[in-house]
Design an enzyme around this catalytic site. Structure first.
Site, PDB file in Angstrom:
ATOM      1  CE  LYS A  62       8.817  23.914  24.112  1.00  0.00           C
ATOM      2  NZ  LYS A  62       8.706  25.154  23.716  1.00  0.00           N
ATOM      3  CD  GLN A 106       5.579  26.533  21.804  1.00  0.00           C
ATOM      4  OE1 GLN A 106       6.072  25.987  22.498  1.00  0.00           O
ATOM      5  NE2 GLN A 106       6.701  27.078  20.558  1.00  0.00           N
ATOM      6  CG  ASP A 129      10.788  29.787  26.249  1.00  0.00           C
ATOM      7  OD1 ASP A 129      11.587  28.321  25.595  1.00  0.00           O
ATOM      8  OD2 ASP A 129      10.296  29.766  24.508  1.00  0.00           O
TER       9      ASP A 129
END
Ligand code: NAP
Length: 295
Positions: A62, A106, A129
């Site tokens: 990312k 994450q 996200d």
């Protein structure tokens, strides 16, 4: 994929690698415009808790993607014994940081942490996200929030190939909160008639055979075989599975048989996977634009 296999497939490949590259170029030019207008670039902050090698790899990917489109990125680390309060405090700090456009926590998080509670701390304006309960709720009522990235990547891929969703019968196999449920909701929002299957669905084949659009989001290598697919269906394979004795990732769909029955199909790798990061970048740019407009 071997040249021999490429020649023998009947379906059109939905090329996620190429499509994601096009989207990244669009985002890169969006970032340049943003910088010209506001004097800084969007900034993605990743929160990495503990030492999970897969998470390290994903976050590094990312970061590289941010570099490529000209965005800033940073990684905030907590060790694997982090407490709930430490995790939530870090997210709260990033929520309040005006230089941070988007926050990515994450996951999976270490077991002692209540993951949904940590994810819920991310401001809906920075949840690029799209996986906090607030963002997922937004998917249902069409307000607030960014779409979660892998489901959004699937819809984007269909759109970019001009595949109509409205009026189609869609079947999603898998009902996870990060993939199956949100993609089903997005297909419903686009006026498909949607069925969701899961591990307790009896006669899976009878249901999958009704699908004009079939999304496999299961995590079981090659569960979906050609005989389970309606001729001419569009097949989206979100699965990534490691199989002993085979190289690379294997999808949830048995590609060779499925590609003879379907009209369009995603390969694994190179289908859904690359679209996920493209959507993360797009959400981050949007978050930065919305924040800039609000000030
Ligand atoms: P998950 O949380 O394990 O959910 C799997 C779902 O599949 C569950 O709803 C489960 O049903 C269902 N299922 C399991 N066995 C089944 C069977 N035999 N028949 C029908 N349904 C069955 O997995 P996930 O996180 O959604 O991920 C699914 C796949 O997508 C994995 O291969 C993962 O690696 C991949 N993935 C890819 C991306 C990407 O491309 N960027 C992102 C996320 C995930 P129950 O609910 O009844 O248990």
């Amino acid at each position: 994929m071997s040249d021999e296999l490429k020649c023998s497939i009947a379906a059109v490949l939905l090329d996620g690698t190429m499509t994601a590259k096009t989207i990244r170029k669009e985002i890169k030019s969006g970032v340049e415009k943003f910088k010209a207008q506001y004097g800084h670039v969007p900034h993605l902050a990743a929160v990495l808790i503990g030492a999970n090698p897969a998470s390290e790899t994903y976050v590094a990917m990312k970061k590289r993607a941010c570099d490529w489109v000209g965005m800033d990125s940073s990684i905030y680390r907590l060790n694997s014994s982090a407490t709930q309060a430490e995790a939530e405090d870090l997210v709260a700090k990033l929520n309040g940081d005006k230089l941070v456009s988007g926050i990515l926590v994450q996951h999976p998080l270490p077991k002692q942490l209540h993951e949904p509670a940590v994810l819920d701390c991310v401001s809906v304006h920075k949840d690029i996200d799209g996986i906090s309960r607030m963002s997922l709720g937004g998917l249902i009522n069409g307000e607030l929030g960014f779409p979660s990235c892998t489901p959004a990547g699937i819809i984007e891929l269909l759109d970019r190939y001009g595949i109509a969703i409205e009026g189609k019968t869609a079947v999603v196999v898998g009902r996870s909160i990060i993939l199956g449920k949100p993609v089903a909701m997005m297909l419903l929002n686009r006026n498909a008639t949607v069925t969701i299957c899961h591990s307790r669905t009896p006669n899976l084949t009878e249901v999958t055979q009704t699908a004009d659009i079939l999304v496999a989001a299961v995590g079981r290598a090659e569960l979906i075989t050609g005989d389970m697919i309606k001729p001419g269906a569009v097949v989206i394979d979100a699965g990534y599975n490691r199989v002993a004795g085979r190289q690379g990732d294997v999808g949830d769909v048995a590609f060779e048989s499925a590609s003879r029955t379907s009209s369009y199909i995603t390969p694994v790798p190179g289908g859904v996977g690359p679209m996920t990061i493209a959507m993360l970048l797009r959400n981050t740019l949007k978050a930065a634009e919305m924040a800039a407009l609000a000030t």
